[in-house]
Structures are given as structure tokens and as C-alpha cells.
Design an enzyme around this catalytic site. Structure first.
Site, PDB file in Angstrom:
ATOM      1  N   ASP A   1       0.820  -1.212   0.000  1.00  0.00           N
ATOM      2  CA  ASP A   1       0.000   0.000   0.000  1.00  0.00           C
ATOM      3  C   ASP A   1       0.860   1.271   0.000  1.00  0.00           C
ATOM      4  O   ASP A   1       1.815   1.376   0.788  1.00  0.00           O
ATOM      5  CB  ASP A   1      -0.846  -0.043   1.284  1.00  0.00           C
ATOM      6  CG  ASP A   1      -1.926   1.009   1.327  1.00  0.00           C
ATOM      7  OD1 ASP A   1      -2.847   0.937   0.511  1.00  0.00           O
ATOM      8  OD2 ASP A   1      -1.847   1.893   2.200  1.00  0.00           O
TER       9      ASP A   1
ATOM     10  N   GLU B   1       1.906  -0.278  -4.717  1.00  0.00           N
ATOM     11  CA  GLU B   1       1.026   0.814  -5.159  1.00  0.00           C
ATOM     12  C   GLU B   1       1.851   2.093  -5.150  1.00  0.00           C
ATOM     13  O   GLU B   1       2.459   2.438  -4.133  1.00  0.00           O
ATOM     14  CB  GLU B   1      -0.166   0.954  -4.201  1.00  0.00           C
ATOM     15  CG  GLU B   1      -1.157   1.988  -4.706  1.00  0.00           C
ATOM     16  CD  GLU B   1      -2.125   2.500  -3.641  1.00  0.00           C
ATOM     17  OE1 GLU B   1      -3.197   2.956  -4.017  1.00  0.00           O
ATOM     18  OE2 GLU B   1      -1.777   2.469  -2.438  1.00  0.00           O
TER      19      GLU B   1
HETATM   20  C1  GLC Z   1      -4.208   3.039  -0.590  1.00  0.00           C
HETATM   21  C2  GLC Z   1      -5.407   2.155  -0.461  1.00  0.00           C
HETATM   22  C3  GLC Z   1      -6.570   2.990  -0.019  1.00  0.00           C
HETATM   23  C4  GLC Z   1      -6.246   3.609   1.320  1.00  0.00           C
HETATM   24  C5  GLC Z   1      -4.906   4.363   1.273  1.00  0.00           C
HETATM   25  C6  GLC Z   1      -4.394   4.635   2.650  1.00  0.00           C
HETATM   26  O1  GLC Z   1      -4.342   3.977  -1.584  1.00  0.00           O
HETATM   27  O2  GLC Z   1      -5.654   1.490  -1.655  1.00  0.00           O
HETATM   28  O3  GLC Z   1      -7.776   2.273   0.034  1.00  0.00           O
HETATM   29  O4  GLC Z   1      -7.250   4.482   1.707  1.00  0.00           O
HETATM   30  O5  GLC Z   1      -3.909   3.628   0.626  1.00  0.00           O
HETATM   31  O6  GLC Z   1      -3.961   3.453   3.258  1.00  0.00           O
END
Ligand code: GLC
Length: 554
Positions: free
Chosen positions: A201, A255
């Protein structure tokens, strides 16, 4: 040790609270997932990405973790988790978990100790700094990705803590080696249990420039340039790889937030040993300005082609791609990227998009419900929303009414609850997701759009995905091939080619609701048609939203 199995994986993302409720509390759970594993096996996927199931106060639906080694009770127990993992492995399905370590929950014992005890060894696990003007002002002007200031004052003190997301998500200080050791310990805990990898994440935000300074740029997200690819990011990611991942047969997908191609190349370069692939959001940003989802922009097929070409070329020979069009933070792809969300061409257009994004170099991901064409919700009132980000934006519009005309449409179109409505399994009440009223309203169209109906109809989007997945797994041309865009300036037809020593694959798709002449047709006789969404065949034309996949094996 590392077999790079992920290059032959098709991953299905489960958003656990919305997938299947087994115990009648209106909230999805692990036993619910177990009950649907045969469905996933039949679909043909061979890996699941599970959004967070760790213990959490659920301020951001589990992306705020209070115990990394336990399960949030409404989801089940560690025993249930192990059973699920076993049942997945028995079916040839691997499991990657969500790793949320840019921040913890504010209810995590480390943070609770850090803010209540001035001598706490955990203070340095976070960014805790004195406010300015005797605590009246935060240490700097950074803003949160969820709107408002990124600093929250610690009650009864002049100190503030940093939270790039919600107040309940304090950022971890990765410059502290102890924090990095804690993360490795968490990784080993799950890998030793048999988990196959992680979706990391917002992982590109973990390193923050020091000292953290005021940001005087005009960009609304203040501070971004000091943390979006921080000074130690490469080093910290490699450290995790060397100390942990390299000892297991894992897959990692990071991500990334507003990452350039140059940065992406560095993150997945196989020689640099950091991440196996990343989710960049250039494809989902084609219909907005500056990567900000609320600044909507008209979709153009050529812009999508540019993004795919850019990444396909950049990573060829360097690293591996991820391929996706939906996830739990994005609106549904039905009606997006040139497709239509209603009427007789809905499914056909979704098939054209599916074949287009699936058959490139990279690991395809499918988000729950995407395979049956689930659509955005049609909530009527703010009380029906649950997402913290959606609520924050709504409150902002209420506070600054002047923003309403600019943001209302974007709010409706892009809010994250669009993707989070319960999975539509059948046409019974609550769509077969639960026996009671679910935590988030079921989409009204569940009688029309549901998995049962999709399975019964051999011509459905579901069956098209089934064929695509079967075709993708183990396909050497797709795995080793090089991508090219055959019609880069054409706004109606997407035509791409993958070529390798083993042969070629052509994907030709009409992204309009009118018949289109295509100069690439008819194709050379050496190509065999392997998949299409159309029964008719005209030599030089593609019917509305027709897609054809051709293969030439050497
Ligand atoms: C990422 C996740 C999202 C979350 C954010 C903070 O973007 O996919 O759902 O709110 O991180 O953890």
C-alpha cells in the site's frame, strides 16, 4: 528460490467486507471467502489479492491496522485465515496480502504509547514534532491526501503527529531502523505461514525528506514533492528484498502515487531487487487532469494508448508490468475507458476493454465484480455513503459551497464506494451477499447483474473472462513478447500486437457503438482467430464494440 510465478498469474482482488457474508452480520468474512473459492477456481484465476483483514478500528476500512498479526474479529480468526490459505493452495490459488506500512492505526499500541508517554521508545516510530507558535500551528503546511492538514495536535501538548491520510493513520518513520525491523518481522510472520506475497500500500510514500519544510508550490496537495519518491525509498525497498523476500518464493506489487516512468523503471528493474511490479495510475488518470481524480477530463482512446505504450516500452527488458482497470479505490470500469454502462452493448463493450488490457505484457488483475460487469452505485443521499474519503470531500463541498458546481459530478463519478458495494451473487434479497442488510447498500441492479445469471449465460462477460484467463495463463507470446500499438492515432479502434520468438498476437477492438472500417482487416492468413465477442464477420469492418484476438504461432 524465486520462480517468478507471478508472470503466469492472473490475480483476483477480494475486498473482504463486500465479498460474502457467511454469518449473517451484513459484513463479509473469511468463511464467506472460503465458500466462494470454487467460484474463483471455475473462473480460472490462480492468485488472490486480499485487501486488509488485519485487526483494525476500520476508520479506512482496514487500511488502518492496530495489530499486524491478528485478524479483525468480524472477518474471523487466524484459524479461519489458515484454513482459507490452505483451501486456496489446494485449488492452485496463491494468496497475496495487503501490506499497509506507510502508517499504522492510531489505535496501534506503538502509537498509543508514543503519544501518552514522553519517554516512549515508540515516539521515534512516528513523526512527532513541536507545533509552531506554542503549538497553535502545525509544524508545516502539508495537507492530507484525504483533505485538511496532514498534522494533528496531540491532546494536551504542543506536539503534532503526521498523517498523510486520515487522522487515524499516523505515518511511520522509516528512517528509524527499528521500524524497518518491525516491518520485516511482520512480513516473515505471514510468509512463514505460507502467504505468497504482498500488495504494498502507498509504498512509494514511506521515505520523507528531512527536515520536512513548508511547501510553497501551487499544487493543492502540499508536501507531495518531499515524500512521493523520498530520498531513501530505493534503499529501504531493497533492504526488504534482501532481508526477506529473497528468501521466499514471493511476489510483490507496489502501489505507487504519481510515479514517473523513470521512477517506475527503477522500482521494478529486476537487477535492482526491490519490487516485482507496480500499480501506476496513469491509465486511470487518463480521464482527469494532473492525476487529481476530481478534475474530470473527457476520455480519449488515444490517450489511453499513449499510457499503455509508454509503460509497455519502458519496462520491456527491464521489469514486469501490472495490468488493471479497477480496484477498491476506483470507480467501476463499466461506462469508463470508452465502454458503455447500459443497454445492449454494455457487456460487449466490456469484453472489448477486457481483451485490450489483458493481452499485454504483465500480470492481469481483476477486481471482484468486474468479471460480471458490476456498475457504479446510484446512492441518493450522503447517509448511504460509508467511505471516509467520500465523506471528507462531501463535507468540504458543504463547507465551501462555491466548490459544489465543480465537484458534484466528480464526487458522484469517482467516489470509492462505487467499487465497494456488496458482490452481486444472485437475485435474492441483498444479492446473495448476506441474509441481512449489508454494511453498504447493494446496487439496485442486482437482479439484472449477478454471478448466477452470468454463469448461466454462456455468452456473458463472465465466460469471456474465463476464456481470456485460460488463454493468458502460460501463454509464452504474452509473457515474453514485445508490445506495439498498430494504430496510435486512431480514436475509435484499439489495435495492438505482441510479438516474440514464438509468434504474434493481435488484438483489434472497436471502441465505438458504430460499425468501423479497419485498415488492418482482413489480416494475413497466417493469423488464426482465437477469441471474439461477435458472431458475424465482415472482411474489412468491425461491428460495434467488436473485438478480435488473432494468434500466429511460429
Ligand atoms: C491506498 C489504499 C486505499 C487507502 C490508502 C491509505 O491507496 O488502496 O484504500 O485508503 O492507501 O492506506
Amino acid at each position: 528460490m524465486r520462480t517468478k510465478w507471478y508472470k503466469d498469474a492472473v490475480v483476483y482482488q477480494i475486498y473482504p467486507r463486500s465479498f460474502c457474508d457467511s454469518n449473517g452480520d451484513g459484513f463479509g468474512d473469511i468463511q464467506g471467502i472460503i465458500s466462494k473459492l470454487d467460484y474463483l477456481k471455475d473462473l480460472g484465476i490462480n492468485c488472490v489479492w486480499l485487501s486488509p483483514v488485519y485487526d483494525s478500528p476500520q476508520e479506512d476500512n482496514g487500511y488502518d491496522i492496530s495489530n499486524y498479526k491478528d485478524i479483525y474479529p468480524p472477518f474471523g480468526t487466524l484459524k479461519d485465515f489458515k484454513q482459507m490459505l490452505d483451501e486456496m493452495h489446494k485449488r492452485g490459488i496463491r494468496l497475496i496480502m495487503d501490506l499497509v506500512v506507510n502508517h499504522t492505526s492510531s489505535q496501534h499500541p506503538w502509537f498509543k504509547d508514543a503519544i501518552s508517554n514522553p519517554n516512549s521508545p515508540y515516539r521515534d516510530y512516528y513523526f512527532i514534532q513541536k507545533g509552531k507558535k506554542n503549538g497553535k500551528r502545525p509544524p508545516n503546511n502539508w495537507t492530507s491526501l484525504f483533505t485538511g492538514p496532514a498534522w494533528e495536535r496531540i491532546k494536551g501538548t504542543d506536539d503534532y503527529y503526521l498523517h498523510l491520510f486520515a487522522k487515524g493513520q499516523p505515518d511511520l518513520n522509516w528512517d528509524n531502523p527499528k521500524v524497518r525491523e518491525e516491518v520485516k518481522d511482520i512480513l516473515r510472520f505471514w510468509l512463514d505461514m505460507g502467504v505468497d506475497g504482498f500488495r504494498c500500500d502507498v509504498i512509494t510514500l514511506i521515505s520523507k525528506e528531512q527536515p520536512m519544510k513548508n511547501d510553497y508550490s501551487l499544487f493543492p496537495l502540499k508536501g507531495l514533492n518531499q515524500y512521493r519518491y523520498g530520498p531513501h525509498l530505493d534503499e529501504y525497498l531493497h533492504e526488504l528484498y534482501a532481508d526477506v523476500y529473497s528468501h521466499y518464493d514471493t511476489m510483490t506489487v507496489g502501489e505507487t502515487v504519481m510515479t514517473s516512468v523513470e521512477q517506475g523503471k527503477k522500482l521494478v528493474n529486476e537487477n535492482e531487487e526491490k519490487l516485482d511490479m507496480i500499480f501506476n495510475f496513469d491509465n486511470t488518470d487518463v480521464d482527469n487532469h494532473f492525476g487529481v481524480k476530481y478534475f474530470l477530463k473527457k476520455f480519449k482512446l488515444t490517450n489511453l494508448k499513449k499510457v499503455y505504450s509508454k509503460w509497455q516500452h519502458a519496462l520491456y527488458g527491464t521489469g514486469w508490468n501490472s495490468l488493471f482497470i479497477e480496484n477498491h479505490d476506483q470507480r467501476r470500469s463499466s461506462g469508463r475507458f470508452g465502454t458503455v454502462s447500459e443497454g445492449p452493448l454494455k457487456e460487449k463493450s466490456a469484453k472489448a476493454l477486457a481483451a485490450t488490457y489483458f493481452l499485454m505484457r504483465g500480470t492481469p488483475f481483476i477486481y471482484e465484480g468486474q468479471e460480471i460487469g458490476m456498475t457504479n452505485h446510484n446512492f441518493k443521499s450522503i447517509d448511504e455513503y460509508q467511505d471516509i474519503e467520500a465523506k471528507n470531500i462531501y463535507n468540504l463541498m458543504e463547507k465551501y459551497k462555491i466548490l459544489k458546481p465543480f465537484l458534484s459530478k466528480a464526487f458522484r463519478d469517482t467516489n470509492r464506494d462505487n467499487a465497494r458495494t456488496p458482490m452481486q451473487w444472485d437475485d435474492s434479497e441483498y444479492a446473495g451477499f448476506s441474509k441481512v442488510k449489508p454494511w453498504l447498500k447493494v446496487n439496485d441492479n442486482y437482479k439484472e447483474i449477478n454471478a448466477k445469471k452470468a454463469i448461466e449465460d454462456s455468452n456473458s462477460l463472465y465466460h469471456f473472462y474465463q476464456k481470456l484467463i485460460k488463454y493468458r495463463i502460460g501463454n509464452k507470446i504474452l509473457k515474453d513478447g514485445e508490445y506495439s500499438d498498430l494504430l496510435p492515432n486512431n480514436n475509435k479502434i484499439y489495435a495492438s500486437k505482441m510479438s516474440s520468438d514464438d509468434g504474434e498476437i493481435l488484438v483489434i477492438a472497436n471502441f465505438t457503438s458504430k460499425k468501423q472500417k479497419c485498415k488492418l482487416l482482413p489480416v494475413d492468413a497466417k493469423y488464426k482467430l482465437v477469441l471474439t465477442n461477435e458472431d458475424r464477420n465482415e472482411e474489412n469492418y468491425l461491428y460495434e464494440y467488436e473485438v478480435r484476438v488473432y494468434e500466429y504461432k511460429k
